[in-house]
Scaffold this motif. Structure first.
Motif, PDB file in Angstrom:
ATOM      1  N   SER A   1       7.737  71.597 104.321  1.00  0.00           N
ATOM      2  CA  SER A   1       7.866  71.410 102.880  1.00  0.00           C
ATOM      3  C   SER A   1       6.501  71.351 102.211  1.00  0.00           C
ATOM      4  O   SER A   1       6.328  71.847 101.087  1.00  0.00           O
ATOM      5  CB  SER A   1       8.668  70.137 102.584  1.00  0.00           C
TER       6      SER A   1
ATOM      7  N   CYS B   1       5.393  74.846 101.788  1.00  0.00           N
ATOM      8  CA  CYS B   1       6.092  75.535 100.704  1.00  0.00           C
ATOM      9  C   CYS B   1       5.433  75.283  99.350  1.00  0.00           C
ATOM     10  O   CYS B   1       5.575  76.089  98.429  1.00  0.00           O
ATOM     11  CB  CYS B   1       7.553  75.090 100.641  1.00  0.00           C
TER      12      CYS B   1
ATOM     13  N   SER C   1       1.611  77.578  96.637  1.00  0.00           N
ATOM     14  CA  SER C   1       2.264  78.662  95.904  1.00  0.00           C
ATOM     15  C   SER C   1       1.702  80.033  96.263  1.00  0.00           C
ATOM     16  O   SER C   1       2.432  81.025  96.292  1.00  0.00           O
ATOM     17  CB  SER C   1       2.141  78.432  94.399  1.00  0.00           C
TER      18      SER C   1
ATOM     19  N   LEU D   1       5.908  81.626 100.520  1.00  0.00           N
ATOM     20  CA  LEU D   1       6.705  81.608 101.743  1.00  0.00           C
ATOM     21  C   LEU D   1       8.109  82.154 101.528  1.00  0.00           C
ATOM     22  O   LEU D   1       8.703  82.732 102.443  1.00  0.00           O
ATOM     23  CB  LEU D   1       6.781  80.178 102.294  1.00  0.00           C
ATOM     24  N   GLY D   2       8.659  81.971 100.327  1.00  0.00           N
ATOM     25  CA  GLY D   2       9.996  82.477 100.071  1.00  0.00           C
ATOM     26  C   GLY D   2      10.090  83.982 100.211  1.00  0.00           C
ATOM     27  O   GLY D   2      11.083  84.512 100.714  1.00  0.00           O
TER      28      GLY D   2
ATOM     29  N   MET E   1      10.088  84.839 103.960  1.00  0.00           N
ATOM     30  CA  MET E   1      11.002  84.036 104.756  1.00  0.00           C
ATOM     31  C   MET E   1      11.620  84.822 105.903  1.00  0.00           C
ATOM     32  O   MET E   1      11.730  84.328 107.034  1.00  0.00           O
ATOM     33  CB  MET E   1      12.110  83.475 103.860  1.00  0.00           C
TER      34      MET E   1
ATOM     35  N   ASP F   1      12.715  76.408  98.850  1.00  0.00           N
ATOM     36  CA  ASP F   1      11.424  76.967  98.455  1.00  0.00           C
ATOM     37  C   ASP F   1      11.347  77.100  96.937  1.00  0.00           C
ATOM     38  O   ASP F   1      10.321  76.778  96.319  1.00  0.00           O
ATOM     39  CB  ASP F   1      11.234  78.331  99.128  1.00  0.00           C
TER      40      ASP F   1
ATOM     41  N   ARG G   1       8.913  74.774  94.002  1.00  0.00           N
ATOM     42  CA  ARG G   1       8.004  75.406  93.042  1.00  0.00           C
ATOM     43  C   ARG G   1       8.407  75.131  91.600  1.00  0.00           C
ATOM     44  O   ARG G   1       7.840  75.697  90.679  1.00  0.00           O
ATOM     45  CB  ARG G   1       7.950  76.918  93.299  1.00  0.00           C
TER      46      ARG G   1
END
Length: 294
Positions: free
Chosen positions: A177, A180, A183, A187-188, A191, A240, A244
């Motif tokens: 976390s 994540c 920014s 990571l999203g 993924m 994720d 943000r």
């Protein structure tokens, strides 16, 4: 799946909805793992992570950004370090559910929001306020309420290996976390790559430690696929996105509801029997986590 540049998806409600979706899906993990009991934990982890990689592939954000490219060290962290965290989190979690009662392992595992809160507070403030430490201690006392009777009755011969694995999983989830929140790592969008790499890591460990076995039943395969598409696919993308959000420090509190929901799902499914210690321990975790977040 575009996460940031649509007016509808960037609304304040979307971050909360994404966090709530992740919480509900994560709370289903102990129940799904119990349903897939015939698979060894590492093999189940491999199946779930592979399904998660396939499930997040069409939802990956493919838009090119003008950000500076990742350096060599950053690439190593994103494509090796983060998959190792995912490997440790998922593998340790599944192994913990097999070595300790599911409801107790879940409560220890899902104390990771407290660890995440402590680390993020220290990184942002350079210190840990007394209220944060007090709340964290209160939350961990919830896990102790479940563990202590086992230790007093059976000493270290009880389920301590399962508790240790659950704590390892919690540490990995907390570090994940934190990653994540970087920014520029995005990571999203990466993924599916990270889940695929993690599935290869766990698959290699499964072959080395668990050997080969016959193909599991269709029901078990379906359960592993559901673990991947839900808790380790869609939920991780949603989390994720939530981290943000401008109100991420508040949305993170929703993760403290996971042990409560997980225990509720286990009781409703008849996997475990109601125990007065369970709701009290869950309330201590929630109350301590909320107090620490203040």
């Amino acid at each position: 799946m575009q996460l940031d540049h649509s007016g509808r998806l960037s609304s304040p409600w979307f971050g909360g909805a994404a966090a709530a979706l992740a919480v509900v899906l994560w709370a289903l993990v102990p129940l799904l793992v119990a349903r897939a009991g015939e698979l060894p934990p590492l093999r189940l982890s491999t199946l779930a992570l592979l399904a998660g990689a396939l499930g997040t592939l069409p939802m990956a954000h493919r838009r090119r950004h003008r950000d500076a490219p990742l350096s060599g060290a950053q690439r190593g962290l994103v494509y090796l370090g983060v998959p190792m965290l995912i490997t440790g989190a998922v593998g340790a979690s599944f192994a913990a559910f097999g070595r300790a009662p599911a409801e107790e392992a879940a409560l220890i595992l899902y104390a990771w929001p407290v660890l995440f809160l402590l680390a993020s507070r220290y990184l942002s403030l350079g210190r840990l306020p007394a209220g944060t430490l007090l709340g964290a201690g209160l939350a961990f006392s919830g896990a102790a309420l479940l563990v202590a009777p086992q230790a007093l009755a059976g000493g270290v011969s009880g389920a301590w290996d399962g508790y240790a694995l659950a704590l390892l999983g919690a540490l990995c989830w907390a570090l994940y976390s934190l990653a994540c929140q970087r920014s520029h790592w995005r990571l999203g969008e990466r993924m599916h790559h990270q889940l695929l790499i993690a599935s290869l890591m766990v698959g290699g460990a499964s072959l080395a430690l668990e050997g080969t076995a016959a193909l599991p039943s269709p029901d078990v395969l379906l359960t592993g696929a559901l673990l991947g598409f839900g808790p380790y696919g869609l939920a991780m993308l949603a989390w994720d996105r939530a981290l943000r959000d401008p109100q991420a420090h508040r949305l993170g509190n929703l993760a403290h509801a996971v042990p409560v929901l997980a225990t509720l799902f286990l009781v409703m499914a008849g996997v475990t029997q109601p125990d007065w210690r369970l709701p009290l321990a869950a309330l201590l975790v929630v109350a301590g986590s909320l107090a620490a977040s203040r």
